[in-house]
Design a protein around this motif. Structure first.
Motif, PDB file in Angstrom:
ATOM      1  N   GLY A   1       4.893  -1.347   6.858  1.00 36.60           N
ATOM      2  CA  GLY A   1       5.538  -1.469   5.555  1.00 36.60           C
ATOM      3  C   GLY A   1       5.683  -0.120   4.873  1.00 36.60           C
ATOM      4  O   GLY A   1       6.737   0.196   4.304  1.00 36.60           O
ATOM      5  N   PHE A   2       4.639   0.689   4.935  1.00 36.69           N
ATOM      6  CA  PHE A   2       4.703   2.036   4.355  1.00 36.69           C
ATOM      7  C   PHE A   2       5.746   2.882   5.085  1.00 36.69           C
ATOM      8  O   PHE A   2       6.541   3.588   4.451  1.00 36.69           O
ATOM      9  CB  PHE A   2       3.327   2.699   4.410  1.00 36.69           C
ATOM     10  N   ALA A   3       5.765   2.795   6.406  1.00 37.82           N
ATOM     11  CA  ALA A   3       6.741   3.560   7.194  1.00 37.82           C
ATOM     12  C   ALA A   3       8.158   3.096   6.897  1.00 37.82           C
ATOM     13  O   ALA A   3       9.088   3.919   6.798  1.00 37.82           O
ATOM     14  CB  ALA A   3       6.438   3.431   8.684  1.00 37.82           C
ATOM     15  N   LEU A   4       8.366   1.792   6.754  1.00 35.83           N
ATOM     16  CA  LEU A   4       9.693   1.274   6.400  1.00 35.83           C
ATOM     17  C   LEU A   4      10.117   1.769   5.026  1.00 35.83           C
ATOM     18  O   LEU A   4      11.276   2.146   4.816  1.00 35.83           O
ATOM     19  CB  LEU A   4       9.691  -0.256   6.422  1.00 35.83           C
ATOM     20  N   TRP A   5       9.180   1.780   4.079  1.00 33.67           N
ATOM     21  CA  TRP A   5       9.494   2.251   2.737  1.00 33.67           C
ATOM     22  C   TRP A   5       9.888   3.728   2.748  1.00 33.67           C
ATOM     23  O   TRP A   5      10.863   4.122   2.116  1.00 33.67           O
ATOM     24  CB  TRP A   5       8.300   2.009   1.822  1.00 33.67           C
ATOM     25  N   ILE A   6       9.131   4.549   3.493  1.00 33.57           N
ATOM     26  CA  ILE A   6       9.469   5.972   3.611  1.00 33.57           C
ATOM     27  C   ILE A   6      10.843   6.129   4.265  1.00 33.57           C
ATOM     28  O   ILE A   6      11.655   6.960   3.845  1.00 33.57           O
ATOM     29  CB  ILE A   6       8.387   6.725   4.416  1.00 33.57           C
ATOM     30  N   ALA A   7      11.122   5.330   5.283  1.00 30.93           N
ATOM     31  CA  ALA A   7      12.414   5.421   5.968  1.00 30.93           C
ATOM     32  C   ALA A   7      13.563   5.065   5.032  1.00 30.93           C
ATOM     33  O   ALA A   7      14.625   5.691   5.094  1.00 30.93           O
ATOM     34  CB  ALA A   7      12.428   4.509   7.194  1.00 30.93           C
ATOM     35  N   THR A   8      13.364   4.087   4.155  1.00 29.59           N
ATOM     36  CA  THR A   8      14.437   3.737   3.221  1.00 29.59           C
ATOM     37  C   THR A   8      14.664   4.835   2.194  1.00 29.59           C
ATOM     38  O   THR A   8      15.762   4.954   1.650  1.00 29.59           O
ATOM     39  CB  THR A   8      14.155   2.410   2.500  1.00 29.59           C
ATOM     40  N   LEU A   9      13.642   5.633   1.921  1.00 36.22           N
ATOM     41  CA  LEU A   9      13.807   6.755   0.995  1.00 36.22           C
ATOM     42  C   LEU A   9      14.548   7.918   1.644  1.00 36.22           C
ATOM     43  O   LEU A   9      15.286   8.646   0.974  1.00 36.22           O
ATOM     44  CB  LEU A   9      12.442   7.236   0.497  1.00 36.22           C
ATOM     45  N   ILE A  10      14.371   8.098   2.953  1.00 39.01           N
ATOM     46  CA  ILE A  10      14.912   9.267   3.640  1.00 39.01           C
ATOM     47  C   ILE A  10      16.277   8.994   4.269  1.00 39.01           C
ATOM     48  O   ILE A  10      17.184   9.822   4.170  1.00 39.01           O
ATOM     49  CB  ILE A  10      13.919   9.747   4.728  1.00 39.01           C
TER      50      ILE A  10
END
Length: 128
Positions: A12-21
């Motif tokens: 979930g954290f990795a998905l959130w970071i990916a949506t930011l980048i």
């Protein structure tokens, strides 16, 4: 079960970071922060289930491509898992993960998720 939940939290954290980048990779729905957090959690759980059940089958079927591409097909398979997760959330609810295009949003998203997951794994690994 707790290992799956911890891994889902990392995802979930990795998905959130990916949506930011990554442009073209977004979470859709939720008007409050609590709803958006819930969407991230549910998408991470769905992504974890997709990776647990579908990804091994796809990897076994693509063994010749792993050999041919020296393992680079793994990025494409991870992008395909993102697309499947987006398809599941899009067709079952009106919120979830949205991937604009397989090339390049899903590919770059898969790379970012892999790198963030790898970094989180390094941080939590116990020293030998």
């Amino acid at each position: 079960m707790s290992a799956f939940l911890i891994r889902s939290a990392f995802t979930g954290f990795a998905l959130w970071i990916a949506t930011l980048i990554v442009p073209g990779l977004d979470f859709v729905g939720g008007s409050t922060n609590a709803q958006k957090f819930g969407i991230v959690v549910v998408v991470a759980l769905i992504f974890g289930v997709v990776n647990a059940f579908i990804k091994p089958v796809v990897q076994i079927l693509s063994i010749p491509l792993y050999i041919l591409t020296l393992g680079l097909i793994h990025v494409v398979i991870n992008a395909f898992m993102l697309e499947i997760t987006a398809w599941i959330t899009r067709n079952t609810t009106h919120w979830g993960l949205q991937v604009d295009s397989f090339f390049w949003s899903a590919i770059f998203g898969a790379i970012v998720i892999s790198l963030v997951g790898w970094a989180l794994g390094l941080l939590l690994k116990e020293p030998v």
